[in-house]
Design an enzyme around this catalytic site. Structure first.
Site, PDB file in Angstrom:
ATOM      1  N   HIS A  68       0.855  -1.190   0.000  1.00 29.65           N
ATOM      2  CA  HIS A  68       0.000   0.000   0.000  1.00 29.65           C
ATOM      3  C   HIS A  68       0.888   1.236   0.000  1.00 29.65           C
ATOM      4  CE1 HIS A  68      -3.454   2.609   1.294  1.00 29.65           C
ATOM      5  NE2 HIS A  68      -4.048   1.804   0.430  1.00 29.65           N
ATOM      6  N   ILE A 115       0.770   4.389   3.692  1.00 28.71           N
ATOM      7  CA  ILE A 115      -0.443   4.994   4.233  1.00 28.71           C
ATOM      8  C   ILE A 115      -1.330   3.854   4.719  1.00 28.71           C
ATOM      9  CG2 ILE A 115      -2.506   6.370   3.711  1.00 28.71           C
ATOM     10  CD1 ILE A 115      -0.838   7.635   1.409  1.00 28.71           C
ATOM     11  N   GLY A 132      -7.640   2.852   4.318  1.00 32.33           N
ATOM     12  CA  GLY A 132      -8.877   3.307   4.945  1.00 32.33           C
ATOM     13  C   GLY A 132      -9.759   2.165   5.398  1.00 32.33           C
ATOM     14  N   VAL A 133      -9.787   1.088   4.626  1.00 30.88           N
ATOM     15  CA  VAL A 133     -10.616  -0.058   4.988  1.00 30.88           C
ATOM     16  C   VAL A 133     -10.148  -0.679   6.308  1.00 30.88           C
ATOM     17  CG1 VAL A 133      -9.315  -1.776   3.665  1.00 30.88           C
ATOM     18  CG2 VAL A 133     -11.766  -2.089   4.042  1.00 30.88           C
ATOM     19  N   GLU A 164     -12.073  -1.176   9.828  1.00 27.49           N
ATOM     20  CA  GLU A 164     -12.065  -2.426  10.581  1.00 27.49           C
ATOM     21  C   GLU A 164     -11.747  -2.184  12.057  1.00 27.49           C
ATOM     22  OE1 GLU A 164     -12.448  -6.420  11.538  1.00 27.49           O
ATOM     23  OE2 GLU A 164     -13.098  -5.393   9.714  1.00 27.49           O
TER      24      GLU A 164
END
Length: 146
Positions: free
Chosen positions: A44, A50, A53-54, A58
């Protein structure tokens, strides 16, 4: 960490909570330090890691599951009888990037309960300022997958 492992079924490498700060009547607060050695950073944005976002989402879901598990314990029921399952996500907003070395605080607040669905809102704070906000619902499913 032991308390977290006793409370929810998630395990590394898919556990995104380091510490339960508090469980309130209306929600829970947890913390997490983002570490460079986590496997998602290999792919990533290599060279500019970074936190996805997922995975911040979670962390919110897991904090919500901790809150619900503590409510079940207060009722005298066994945590082994239920599994927290995500049933809805809405209005996720990402406000600042989270990177390795950051400590985040995850605050979840219960909105309402409809049947076996628990509607919650959450915010992830970095340096005291919102990094993301989200609304979601969890269901505590009995007997499945056990």
């Amino acid at each position: 960490m032991d308390e977290i492992l006793r409370t929810i079924p998630h395990r590394p490498p898919f556990l995104f909570i380091d510490e339960i700060v508090e469980v309130r009547e209306d929600g829970a607060t947890c913390k997490r330090t983002i570490r460079m050695e986590e496997p998602q950073f290999e792919g990533h944005y290599p060279g500019n890691p970074i936190m996805p976002g997922v995975l911040l989402c979670e962390a919110c879901f897991q904090t919500g599951a901790i809150y619900l598990a503590k409510q079940i314990e207060k009722e005298g029921r066994s945590l082994n009888d239920v599994t927290p399952v995500l049933s809805r996500i809405s209005d996720a907003r990402f406000k600042q990037m989270v990177k390795p070395g950051d400590e985040i605080t995850i605050e979840v607040t219960m909105d309402e309960t409809v049947s076996r669905f628990f509607f919650m809102k959450a915010k992830v704070l970095k340096g005291g300022k919102p990094a993301m906000t989200i609304k979601f619902a969890l269901a505590m499913v009995e007997g499945e997958g056990k």
